[in-house]
Design an enzyme around this catalytic site. Structure first.
Site, PDB file in Angstrom:
ATOM      1  N   ASP A   1       3.036  11.456   8.520  1.00 24.76           N
ATOM      2  CA  ASP A   1       1.939  11.799   7.593  1.00 24.76           C
ATOM      3  C   ASP A   1       0.461  11.440   8.209  1.00 24.76           C
ATOM      4  O   ASP A   1      -0.383  11.805   7.727  1.00 24.76           O
ATOM      5  CB  ASP A   1       2.120  10.861   6.165  1.00 24.76           C
ATOM      6  CG  ASP A   1       2.534   9.355   6.347  1.00 24.76           C
ATOM      7  OD1 ASP A   1       2.377   9.046   7.384  1.00 24.76           O
ATOM      8  OD2 ASP A   1       2.529   8.716   5.323  1.00 24.76           O
ATOM      9  N   ARG A   2       0.482  10.844   9.504  1.00 26.81           N
ATOM     10  CA  ARG A   2      -0.590  10.356   9.963  1.00 26.81           C
ATOM     11  C   ARG A   2      -1.044  11.335  11.508  1.00 26.81           C
ATOM     12  O   ARG A   2       0.003  11.918  11.825  1.00 26.81           O
ATOM     13  CB  ARG A   2      -0.769   8.884  10.642  1.00 26.81           C
ATOM     14  CG  ARG A   2      -0.630   7.882   9.535  1.00 26.81           C
ATOM     15  CD  ARG A   2      -0.720   6.490  10.325  1.00 26.81           C
ATOM     16  NE  ARG A   2      -0.911   5.462   9.050  1.00 26.81           N
ATOM     17  CZ  ARG A   2      -1.401   4.443   9.179  1.00 26.81           C
ATOM     18  NH1 ARG A   2      -1.838   3.861  10.626  1.00 26.81           N
ATOM     19  NH2 ARG A   2      -1.831   3.691   8.139  1.00 26.81           N
TER      20      ARG A   2
ATOM     21  N   LYS B   1      -0.303  12.428   2.675  1.00 26.91           N
ATOM     22  CA  LYS B   1      -1.153  12.736   3.678  1.00 26.91           C
ATOM     23  C   LYS B   1      -0.216  13.748   4.670  1.00 26.91           C
ATOM     24  O   LYS B   1       1.030  13.463   4.494  1.00 26.91           O
ATOM     25  CB  LYS B   1      -1.870  11.859   4.579  1.00 26.91           C
ATOM     26  CG  LYS B   1      -0.902  10.519   5.044  1.00 26.91           C
ATOM     27  CD  LYS B   1      -1.803   9.254   5.405  1.00 26.91           C
ATOM     28  CE  LYS B   1      -1.014   7.981   5.490  1.00 26.91           C
ATOM     29  NZ  LYS B   1      -1.465   6.922   4.954  1.00 26.91           N
TER      30      LYS B   1
ATOM     31  N   ARG C   1       7.852  -2.606   2.701  1.00 30.89           N
ATOM     32  CA  ARG C   1       8.032  -2.560   4.106  1.00 30.89           C
ATOM     33  C   ARG C   1       8.193  -3.973   4.470  1.00 30.89           C
ATOM     34  O   ARG C   1       7.530  -4.769   4.308  1.00 30.89           O
ATOM     35  CB  ARG C   1       6.643  -1.968   4.823  1.00 30.89           C
ATOM     36  CG  ARG C   1       6.973  -1.507   6.305  1.00 30.89           C
ATOM     37  CD  ARG C   1       5.406  -0.728   6.593  1.00 30.89           C
ATOM     38  NE  ARG C   1       5.105   0.285   5.851  1.00 30.89           N
ATOM     39  CZ  ARG C   1       4.033   1.020   5.968  1.00 30.89           C
ATOM     40  NH1 ARG C   1       2.975   0.379   6.740  1.00 30.89           N
ATOM     41  NH2 ARG C   1       3.661   2.182   5.465  1.00 30.89           N
TER      42      ARG C   1
ATOM     43  N   THR D   1       0.905  -1.118  -0.154  1.00 28.80           N
ATOM     44  CA  THR D   1       0.002  -0.038  -0.041  1.00 28.80           C
ATOM     45  C   THR D   1       0.975   1.379   0.123  1.00 28.80           C
ATOM     46  O   THR D   1       0.505   2.194  -0.494  1.00 28.80           O
ATOM     47  CB  THR D   1      -1.007   0.080   1.064  1.00 28.80           C
ATOM     48  OG1 THR D   1      -1.630  -1.336   1.451  1.00 28.80           O
ATOM     49  CG2 THR D   1      -1.918   0.922   1.119  1.00 28.80           C
TER      50      THR D   1
ATOM     51  N   ARG E   1      -8.665  -6.919   7.842  1.00 30.94           N
ATOM     52  CA  ARG E   1      -9.126  -5.489   8.511  1.00 30.94           C
ATOM     53  C   ARG E   1     -10.912  -5.463   8.055  1.00 30.94           C
ATOM     54  O   ARG E   1     -11.169  -5.857   7.002  1.00 30.94           O
ATOM     55  CB  ARG E   1      -8.567  -4.372   7.953  1.00 30.94           C
ATOM     56  CG  ARG E   1      -7.268  -4.120   7.924  1.00 30.94           C
ATOM     57  CD  ARG E   1      -6.711  -2.872   7.779  1.00 30.94           C
ATOM     58  NE  ARG E   1      -5.465  -2.646   7.767  1.00 30.94           N
ATOM     59  CZ  ARG E   1      -4.365  -2.534   8.608  1.00 30.94           C
ATOM     60  NH1 ARG E   1      -4.711  -2.925   9.900  1.00 30.94           N
ATOM     61  NH2 ARG E   1      -3.129  -2.667   8.080  1.00 30.94           N
TER      62      ARG E   1
ATOM     63  N   HIS F   1       4.448   4.153  10.444  1.00 28.95           N
ATOM     64  CA  HIS F   1       3.754   3.860  11.779  1.00 28.95           C
ATOM     65  C   HIS F   1       4.166   2.446  12.253  1.00 28.95           C
ATOM     66  O   HIS F   1       3.934   2.442  13.545  1.00 28.95           O
ATOM     67  CB  HIS F   1       2.395   4.048  11.719  1.00 28.95           C
ATOM     68  CG  HIS F   1       1.690   3.271  10.868  1.00 28.95           C
ATOM     69  ND1 HIS F   1       1.813   3.436   9.504  1.00 28.95           N
ATOM     70  CD2 HIS F   1       1.073   1.765  10.857  1.00 28.95           C
ATOM     71  CE1 HIS F   1       1.049   2.311   8.746  1.00 28.95           C
ATOM     72  NE2 HIS F   1       0.857   1.372   9.837  1.00 28.95           N
TER      73      HIS F   1
ATOM     74  N   GLU G   1      -9.645   6.459   6.762  1.00 27.35           N
ATOM     75  CA  GLU G   1      -9.862   6.179   8.163  1.00 27.35           C
ATOM     76  C   GLU G   1      -8.559   5.990   9.154  1.00 27.35           C
ATOM     77  O   GLU G   1      -8.666   5.856  10.061  1.00 27.35           O
ATOM     78  CB  GLU G   1     -10.842   4.963   8.189  1.00 27.35           C
ATOM     79  CG  GLU G   1     -10.278   3.564   7.297  1.00 27.35           C
ATOM     80  CD  GLU G   1      -9.125   3.124   8.060  1.00 27.35           C
ATOM     81  OE1 GLU G   1      -9.153   2.939   9.351  1.00 27.35           O
ATOM     82  OE2 GLU G   1      -8.276   2.533   7.141  1.00 27.35           O
TER      83      GLU G   1
ATOM     84  N   ASP H   1       6.616   8.612  10.210  1.00 29.56           N
ATOM     85  CA  ASP H   1       7.355   9.644   9.178  1.00 29.56           C
ATOM     86  C   ASP H   1       6.397  10.919   8.900  1.00 29.56           C
ATOM     87  O   ASP H   1       6.462  11.770   7.937  1.00 29.56           O
ATOM     88  CB  ASP H   1       7.411   8.773   7.976  1.00 29.56           C
ATOM     89  CG  ASP H   1       6.060   8.272   7.372  1.00 29.56           C
ATOM     90  OD1 ASP H   1       5.121   8.109   8.206  1.00 29.56           O
ATOM     91  OD2 ASP H   1       5.887   8.154   6.295  1.00 29.56           O
TER      92      ASP H   1
ATOM     93  N   LYS I   1       9.957   4.375   0.716  1.00 27.85           N
ATOM     94  CA  LYS I   1       8.769   4.804  -0.230  1.00 27.85           C
ATOM     95  C   LYS I   1       9.498   5.513  -1.355  1.00 27.85           C
ATOM     96  O   LYS I   1      10.165   6.395  -1.130  1.00 27.85           O
ATOM     97  CB  LYS I   1       7.902   5.937   0.679  1.00 27.85           C
ATOM     98  CG  LYS I   1       6.994   5.338   1.643  1.00 27.85           C
ATOM     99  CD  LYS I   1       6.172   6.533   2.299  1.00 27.85           C
ATOM    100  CE  LYS I   1       5.294   6.005   3.332  1.00 27.85           C
ATOM    101  NZ  LYS I   1       4.552   7.230   3.998  1.00 27.85           N
TER     102      LYS I   1
HETATM  103  C1  G1P Z   1      -2.473   1.129   5.934  1.00 23.76           C
HETATM  104  C2  G1P Z   1      -3.771   1.716   6.087  1.00 23.76           C
HETATM  105  C3  G1P Z   1      -3.898   2.871   4.713  1.00 23.76           C
HETATM  106  C4  G1P Z   1      -2.860   3.571   4.602  1.00 23.76           C
HETATM  107  C5  G1P Z   1      -1.684   2.724   4.517  1.00 23.76           C
HETATM  108  C6  G1P Z   1      -0.147   3.608   4.405  1.00 23.76           C
HETATM  109  O1  G1P Z   1      -2.642   0.308   4.811  1.00 23.76           O
HETATM  110  O2  G1P Z   1      -5.102   1.060   6.241  1.00 23.76           O
HETATM  111  O3  G1P Z   1      -5.107   3.641   4.592  1.00 23.76           O
HETATM  112  O4  G1P Z   1      -2.731   4.002   3.295  1.00 23.76           O
HETATM  113  O5  G1P Z   1      -1.514   1.872   5.636  1.00 23.76           O
HETATM  114  O6  G1P Z   1      -0.155   4.440   5.676  1.00 23.76           O
HETATM  115  P1  G1P Z   1      -3.198  -1.247   4.795  1.00 23.76           P
HETATM  116  O7  G1P Z   1      -2.273  -1.922   5.902  1.00 23.76           O
HETATM  117  O8  G1P Z   1      -4.674  -1.437   5.325  1.00 23.76           O
HETATM  118  O9  G1P Z   1      -3.135  -1.701   3.454  1.00 23.76           O
HETATM  119 ZN    ZN Z   2       3.267   7.280   7.958  1.00 26.52          ZN
END
Ligand code: G1P
Ligand code: ZN
Length: 538
Positions: A279-280, A374, A21, A17, A493, A112, A362, A277, A124
């Site tokens: 962004d959240r 973000k 990582r 996403t 999720r 995170h 979310e 980092d 990234k």
């Molecule tokens: C998760 C969050 C998603 C966000 C991503 C990167 O991804 O749900 O909204 O963009 O981290 O921060 P997921 O693990 O759900 O694919």
């Molecule tokens: Zn982040």
């Protein structure tokens, strides 16, 4: 001296996403990092190009950044713009890419996720848009990683990353920049700093948790030094390699300390936290939590209070899993509204084509077209600006919002560490059930729509499927998807949303209980995973 080193592929270098990582131990394997970077270079052809480079300061940031620099020289990069000491938050990096018109940028971060030797590391990659590369490009990079046989690196001493200014390494220019200055300037151009200063001068109290990660220095400068929040308002502000053992994810579970402060006696007026980092964000009032979905809706509803947006906004977008609160605001303001798959990259085309100004997820992500990522501090400043302009508290603003638009009780349930094949089978089984659910009664709900979510990008016309949704006739929803950021195994999720127009002061956990039961049953979660309960509820 440029060396060509023989290597063999690793099979697991597909980006998720948000970039690549992995467990730090995986990235520490010989040639793992080099393979991945060279694979990107093979696709993007970096010769003669300029890139931004930085990281969130986590374990291996310092080693990886030196490797990156030496590989960049060897691959003919013209110039690197690097945050001093190797630091750049993700939003600050996106800003530099746009401001300096570079060909892209790299942030060394696992966002995170925890850091340290036993934590995670990540990379990234953003294009010249300032946003992360498209699925198409990340697939091309993945193809490269499968066949890579050599990489190029320059055999030189490490670079001094403390010294600001221009230096030269072989034929490449390296510009070391203050990671904070340009970012602060951008924020000053968006928000009413004078008004927020008055708010703090009037005795407004504030707590910001940087979670020992990259936003500490940004937050101290902006909130304390410039805006005049009391010294000590920003906590955990020194970036640490292992984030001091914290899991730098700003939510009710991991930002425990801040939550205790905000729900304790003498709580400050306003609380916020950012992730590794930067962004959240999480937004809290006195003994009050604002869900990220509500936050996006409230910011959008109040755009006219912010200098940079007061002349109008194009529209707003959310990830499909995010609650529908912002949809109702978009309707009221008659602005464009879009639902995209999870992942910030899906917002980029909408911003570039001026279809949207704001967007959010979310998962504690909110932002606007000032950059293409973000932005945690941006969201906090937006709230401060609204509070300063209205004189209302976080709770008051939110409750008035619910009164006008209804309340989406919203929670996410994560089932972690599931074997990948079990998770895939669960999703396949669920998918086969979707067509059968439409029109069915489930408990006190009636299903209006049950489908696999498919998104067609209005700009490049690419199609992406991402998770499934069951929408009830009363507007409540259940959403299922697999995480694309787990560094090992699979995470399921389940997102639950109960829409209420009248009952506005319920307990979210109680309000979604029936939906949770329905979700557990239709996805056969216990039978397939052995889990009676989610591992994390947020
Ligand atoms: C998760 C969050 C998603 C966000 C991503 C990167 O991804 O749900 O909204 O963009 O981290 O921060 P997921 O693990 O759900 O694919
Ligand atoms: Zn982040």
């Amino acid at each position: 001296m440029i060396k060509t080193i023989k290597t063999t592929p690793y099979a697991d270098q597909k980006m998720g996403t948000a970039g690549l990582r992995r467990k730090s131990k995986v990235v520490l394997q010989e040639r793992y990092f080099e393979n991945f970077i060279q694979s990107i270079f093979n696709v993007i052809k970096p010769e003669g190009k300029t890139y931004v480079l930085g990281g969130d300061g986590r374990f291996y940031n310092d080693v990886a950044i030196q490797k990156f620099i030496k590989m960049a020289v060897a691959n003919g990069v013209k110039k690197l713009i690097i945050g001093q000491k190797g630091y750049l938050s993700t939003p600050a990096s996106s800003n530099l890419i746009l401001k300096m018109h570079t060909d892209g940028g790299f942030v060394l971060t696992a966002s995170h996720n925890p850091g340290g030797e036993n934590g995670d590391f990540g990379i990234k990659y953003a294009t010249e848009t300032g946003g992360q590369c498209s699925e198409k490009v990340s697939n091309e990079i993945f193809e490269q990683t499968k066949t890579i046989s050599e990489y190029k690196i320059c055999d030189v001493e490490d670079i001094n990353l403390s010294q600001l200014g221009l230096q030269k390494l072989e034929n490449m220019e390296i510009l070391i920049v203050d990671p904070i200055k340009d970012y602060v300037e951008m924020m000053e151009n968006i928000f009413d700093f004078a008004l927020i200063k008055k708010l703090f001068a009037s005795g407004f109290t504030f707590a910001f948790d940087a979670m020992n990660a990259v936003t500490g220095p940004y937050a101290v400068e902006i909130f304390e030094n410039i805006l005049g929040a009391k010294k000590g308002s920003v906590r955990n502000f020194v970036p640490m390699k292992d984030f001091g053992g914290l899991h730098p994810d700003p939510n009710l579970v991991y930002a425990k300390d801040l939550v205790a402060t905000m729900f304790g006696d003498n709580a400050p007026d306003f609380g916020a936290a950012n992730d590794g980092d930067g962004d959240r964000n999480m937004i809290l009032g006195k003994k009050f939590f604002v869900t990220p979905s509500d936050s996006l809706a409230i910011l959008t509803d109040n755009y006219n209070l912010i200098p940079a947006y007061k002349n109008g906004i194009y529209g707003v977008a959310k990830s499909m899993a995010t609650s529908t609160a912002v949809e109702r605001v978009a309707k009221e303001h008659k602005i464009g509204y879009y639902e995209v798959p999870t992942g910030w990259k899906y917002f980029v085309n909408l911003m570039d084509s001026k279809r949207i100004t704001f967007c959010g997820e979310e998962s504690f992500g909110t932002g606007s077209s000032h950059i293409r990522e973000k932005d945690g501090i941006w969201a906090v400043l937006f709230w401060l600006n609204i509070i300063a302009a209205t004189g209302k508290s976080v709770e008051q603003i939110t409750r008035e919002h619910w009164k006008k638009y209804g309340r989406s009780y919203y929670m996410r349930f994560d089932f972690d560490g599931i074997a990948t094949d079990v998770a895939n089978d669960l999703m396949k089984n669920l998918e086969s059930k979707m067509p059968l659910l439409s029109g069915k009664e489930l408990g006190s709900f009636k299903v209006a729509l049950a489908e696999v979510f498919t998104y067609k990008d209005p700009v490049d016309l690419s199609e992406t499927t991402n998770g499934m949704r069951v929408v009830m006739e009363d507007g409540s929803r259940i959403v299922f998807r697999l995480s694309g950021t787990s560094s090992s195994g699979a995470t399921l999720r389940v997102y639950l949303e109960k829409l209420e127009r009248n009952k506005l002061d319920g307990e979210p956990r109680e309000m979604v209980q029936e939906l949770l039961q329905i979700a557990m049953e239709i996805a056969e979660i216990e039978k397939r995973t052995g889990k009676k309960h989610a591992d994390i509820e947020t």
